[in-house]
Structures are given as C-alpha cells and as structure tokens.
Scaffold this motif. Structure first.
Motif, PDB file in Angstrom:
ATOM      1  N   GLU A   2       1.004  -1.153  -0.143  1.00  0.00           N
ATOM      2  CA  GLU A   2       0.157   0.122  -0.038  1.00  0.00           C
ATOM      3  C   GLU A   2       0.903   1.433   0.024  1.00  0.00           C
ATOM      4  N   PRO A   3       0.355   2.351  -0.694  1.00  0.00           N
ATOM      5  CA  PRO A   3       1.129   3.667  -0.518  1.00  0.00           C
ATOM      6  C   PRO A   3       1.276   4.362   0.728  1.00  0.00           C
ATOM      7  N   THR A   4       1.797   4.957   1.192  1.00  0.00           N
ATOM      8  CA  THR A   4       2.148   5.751   2.427  1.00  0.00           C
ATOM      9  C   THR A   4       1.656   6.987   2.230  1.00  0.00           C
ATOM     10  N   ARG A   6       3.835   9.703   2.274  1.00  0.00           N
ATOM     11  CA  ARG A   6       4.994  10.314   1.747  1.00  0.00           C
ATOM     12  C   ARG A   6       4.776   9.932   0.238  1.00  0.00           C
ATOM     13  N   ASP A   7       4.380   8.530  -0.235  1.00  0.00           N
ATOM     14  CA  ASP A   7       4.325   8.211  -1.643  1.00  0.00           C
ATOM     15  C   ASP A   7       3.170   9.037  -2.206  1.00  0.00           C
ATOM     16  N   GLU A   8       1.974   9.048  -1.533  1.00  0.00           N
ATOM     17  CA  GLU A   8       0.965  10.125  -2.276  1.00  0.00           C
ATOM     18  C   GLU A   8       1.471  11.422  -2.458  1.00  0.00           C
ATOM     19  N   CYS A  10       4.626  12.508  -2.836  1.00  0.00           N
ATOM     20  CA  CYS A  10       5.252  12.563  -4.172  1.00  0.00           C
ATOM     21  C   CYS A  10       4.612  12.487  -5.348  1.00  0.00           C
ATOM     22  N   PHE A  11       3.717  11.707  -5.461  1.00  0.00           N
ATOM     23  CA  PHE A  11       2.897  11.361  -6.667  1.00  0.00           C
ATOM     24  C   PHE A  11       1.944  12.740  -6.975  1.00  0.00           C
ATOM     25  N   ALA A  13       2.950  15.696  -6.289  1.00  0.00           N
ATOM     26  CA  ALA A  13       3.918  16.650  -6.862  1.00  0.00           C
ATOM     27  C   ALA A  13       4.129  16.348  -8.296  1.00  0.00           C
ATOM     28  N   SER A 109      13.168  18.191  -2.237  1.00  0.00           N
ATOM     29  CA  SER A 109      13.119  17.743  -0.589  1.00  0.00           C
ATOM     30  C   SER A 109      11.630  17.086  -0.331  1.00  0.00           C
ATOM     31  N   VAL A 110      11.784  16.330   0.676  1.00  0.00           N
ATOM     32  CA  VAL A 110      10.762  15.744   1.282  1.00  0.00           C
ATOM     33  C   VAL A 110      10.634  15.670   2.670  1.00  0.00           C
ATOM     34  N   GLY A 111       9.671  16.019   3.255  1.00  0.00           N
ATOM     35  CA  GLY A 111       9.595  16.042   4.572  1.00  0.00           C
ATOM     36  C   GLY A 111       8.468  16.522   5.475  1.00  0.00           C
TER      37      GLY A 111
ATOM     38  N   MET B   1      14.355  16.639   3.672  1.00  0.00           N
ATOM     39  CA  MET B   1      15.613  15.786   3.374  1.00  0.00           C
ATOM     40  C   MET B   1      15.387  15.189   1.970  1.00  0.00           C
ATOM     41  N   PRO B   3      15.273  13.042  -1.507  1.00  0.00           N
ATOM     42  CA  PRO B   3      14.376  12.015  -1.815  1.00  0.00           C
ATOM     43  C   PRO B   3      14.879  10.781  -2.031  1.00  0.00           C
ATOM     44  N   ARG B   6      12.433   5.574  -3.856  1.00  0.00           N
ATOM     45  CA  ARG B   6      10.977   5.306  -3.807  1.00  0.00           C
ATOM     46  C   ARG B   6      10.169   6.636  -4.255  1.00  0.00           C
ATOM     47  N   CYS B  10       7.312   7.428  -7.116  1.00  0.00           N
ATOM     48  CA  CYS B  10       6.135   7.824  -7.048  1.00  0.00           C
ATOM     49  C   CYS B  10       5.800   9.358  -7.933  1.00  0.00           C
ATOM     50  N   PHE B  11       6.843  10.232  -7.753  1.00  0.00           N
ATOM     51  CA  PHE B  11       6.996  11.482  -8.582  1.00  0.00           C
ATOM     52  C   PHE B  11       6.644  11.264  -9.828  1.00  0.00           C
ATOM     53  N   GLY B  14       3.497  10.459 -11.019  1.00  0.00           N
ATOM     54  CA  GLY B  14       2.377  11.377 -11.025  1.00  0.00           C
ATOM     55  C   GLY B  14       2.684  12.161 -12.238  1.00  0.00           C
ATOM     56  N   ILE B 107      -2.556   6.038  -6.463  1.00  0.00           N
ATOM     57  CA  ILE B 107      -1.296   4.931  -6.404  1.00  0.00           C
ATOM     58  C   ILE B 107      -2.069   3.499  -6.007  1.00  0.00           C
ATOM     59  N   GLU B 108      -1.893   2.545  -6.426  1.00  0.00           N
ATOM     60  CA  GLU B 108      -2.328   1.282  -6.277  1.00  0.00           C
ATOM     61  C   GLU B 108      -1.508   0.315  -5.294  1.00  0.00           C
ATOM     62  N   VAL B 110       2.962   0.248  -4.423  1.00  0.00           N
ATOM     63  CA  VAL B 110       4.360   0.530  -4.725  1.00  0.00           C
ATOM     64  C   VAL B 110       5.244  -0.564  -4.080  1.00  0.00           C
TER      65      VAL B 110
END
Lengths: 113, 113, 113, 113
Positions: A2-4, A6-8, A10-11, A13, A109-111, B1, B3, B6, B10-11, B14, B107-108, B110
């Motif tokens: 399943e996506p987290t 954080r995954d979502e 990034c998706f 974006a 960056s992601v955070g 932080m 990327p 993963r 996801c990016f 998208g 997202i289905e 990852v």
C-alpha cells in the motif's frame, strides 16, 4: 504494498508538474506577454488539491534571443518552475530546470512540514 | 530531506498522469475514433522515462450515451487509465477512475519489482 | 481557385479560435483565478499574426454555480470570446458563445477596415 | 458585412488547423509511436463539423535525426498536414508545412465541390 502518505505526496507533486507542462506547452508567448502567462499558470495549478505554491519564471532574455517573428511557443527551455505540495503533513518541494538539453523535473526535498 | 528512489518513482508516476490528462483532455472524440486515440495516448506516454506501460480505456458506451452531435471533448469521465512506472527497481502501479464526480488519480501499489 | 485576401482573413480568424480553445481547454480554473487566465489567454493569442484583439470573458457566476471542489476545468461553456483579425486591409470579427449546448464559433462581420 | 458561405468555409478550415496544432503540440513522440499518433490526430479532427478529411504526416526521418533521448515533443517542424473542409457546397483545401523556420498554415484552394 500500500502507498504511504509520503508516496502520495510525491505522486501529487508529479501530477502538478505533468499537468503544468502539458497544459501550457505550445502557448504562444513573447517577452511582453510572459508576465501574464506566468501569473495564470501559477494561479491555475495552485487550484489543484494539495498544491501549496507554484512559482513560474519565464526566461524572457532567452525568449528574446531566440525569437525572430515576435513570438514563439512555450516549451521547457524557456521556463524555470518550483512547485510545493503539502499532503497530510508531508511537504514536497520540486523543481524543473534545463539539464543536458531537456527540461528535467525533480524532487528537491521531502519532509514533515 | 533528500528524496529516496521510492519518492522519485512515485513522483515519476504522477508526472505521467498529469501529462496524459492535460495533453489529451479536450481532444475531439467519438465512439468510432476512440480506439485510435487510446492507442496513441498509450504509445505516446510510454515514450516517457521510466514508463513501463500505459493502458487507456475510453468508455465508448458512456460516450455514446452523452453525445448528441456526433462527438464530444475527451475528459476524465470518459476514461479509465492504468500506468505502471519502474524506476531503479521500484515499481509503482497507478490508476485513474471517476470517484464522486471527479477523475481521481491514485497509487495502487509501490514495491520492489 | 486561388484564395483571396478575404478568404485568408477568415482562415486566419479560424486559426486563432481553434488555437485558443484547444490550448486552454482543460486548464484548472476557479472564480478566483479566472481574471489572470483571461488576461493570459488574451495576450497569448494576440501574439499570433494578424490578430488585432482578443477579449475573453470567463463566466465566473456560472463557474461558481457548477463547481463543488473549489475548481474545475475550463471548457467552452464557461467562456465568451471575441477575436478581431486584420489581414491586409480586411477585418474579420468573430465570436464564440454557447448555442444549443455547444460552444459555437462564428463570424460576425467581414469587411474593409 | 455579413459573412458569406465561402467566408464561413474558410473560417471552419482555420478552426480545424488551430485545433489540431494546439491540441497535439507537445505530445511525446518517437519514430515508433508516430504512426499511431498520425491516425489518432486524423480521426480526432475529422470528428469536427464540416471536416471532410485530415492527412497528417509525421516526419520520422527528421524526428530520428533530432532526438537523442528516445523521444521528443511534437511541434510543427515534425509535421506536414492537409485538411479539406466542405461547408454547404464550398470546398477548402488547406495545408501546413514549414516555411522560413515556422509552421505556416495556408489555403491551397477554395471552390465549389
């Protein structure tokens, strides 16, 4: 798996970047009309879910140097873009700039916010 | 932080979705021309980096039910899409379908390939 | 037979309308972002050859009445447009408005300036 | 003065050209995906009113010569297009090809069918 969240984030974006690029690539643009197009692109994409901010810089010097019939079509080589997405507490900062002749979109960056 | 791979996968997924939607939304389409448009959308987006596969299903029954001048403009309500991205060993499976009146992209799964 | 100046003026007017519609249909828009989009569309299409003026009116009342997630995609039903083309002394005034559920583009007048 | 049938036929031809160009410019394309895109563009624009035929030739040799990451974005320099419009007995034949570095759209002939 399943996506987290954080995954979502990034998706989301990525969606904004793909949308921005393919909605507006091809738009007739000149140094004089660049400012209104920048604003419209920013305000348009900021409508999308989770989109905190969009900053578009149309490179008018480069535009002026390359056109000789008064205008051209917008493509990646005439733009620098920063998009910030905030999705359920996760912030993703992304950027597009030219690299090696191609408009490269990447995550800065992601955070947590 | 910074990327992770993963995050980037996801990016990338998208980007493909935003590109697909905003490149082709607005295209004149009818039940008869739907098949060639499906193929063109799939092959076009599969050109993009890290794009493993794109499957587009234009809902011709729905199209036939809603048009009365022979054609209409393609929008999210007439499409179901699955895009699979593979980026440095991470696979992301994504899908677009109508939900609550809006074309929802999500997202289905990852995971490692 | 060969096209006349008048034929070319009408053809040019049509190009502007097709360009305007298919470049900007699908753009995310809300009542708040409508004004910047109107300006950008006008200034963008006015870059094209022989284009005297473009006036775009995004129908924000209609927009407000039909959206329920904060924004929607621009389509013909949310716009009224007037484009004036001047080609070698011939002026063509054209207009787009909804008619019978479709965004109809038509010539208002053709004549010497 | 009021538009004639001939004026309208030329206007309709222009609409098709502007629509074709601004709907599909920016589409990711490679020599391998060019054929499906040609077909989709033709069938899509032929849906529009008064549109007799559309012929799109994506210049795959030129495409192959200019790309180095496997694909590029469709623009006027990679296409030759012929569109024939028939409006109330008047036929307009139009063509787009590169001229002086720009994709020039022009009327070839106007006449009774």
């Amino acid at each position: 798996m399943e996506p987290t969240t954080r995954d979502e984030a990034c998706f989301e974006a990525g969606i904004k970047f793909g949308a921005l690029y393919h909605q507006f690539a091809g738009t007739p643009v000149s140094p004089d009309s660049a400012a209104s197009l920048e604003t419209a692109i920013e305000e348009s994409i900021e409508n999308q879910p989770s989109c905190e901010s969009v900053e578009v810089d149309i490179l008018t010097d480069k535009l002026a140097a390359e056109i000789d019939h008064g205008y051209t079509e917008l493509t990646g080589k005439f733009m620098a873009v920063e998009i910030v997405v905030e999705h359920e507490g996760t912030e993703v900062v992304t950027r597009m700039a030219m690299e090696d002749g191609y408009p490269l979109m990447k995550i800065e960056s992601v955070g947590d916010e």
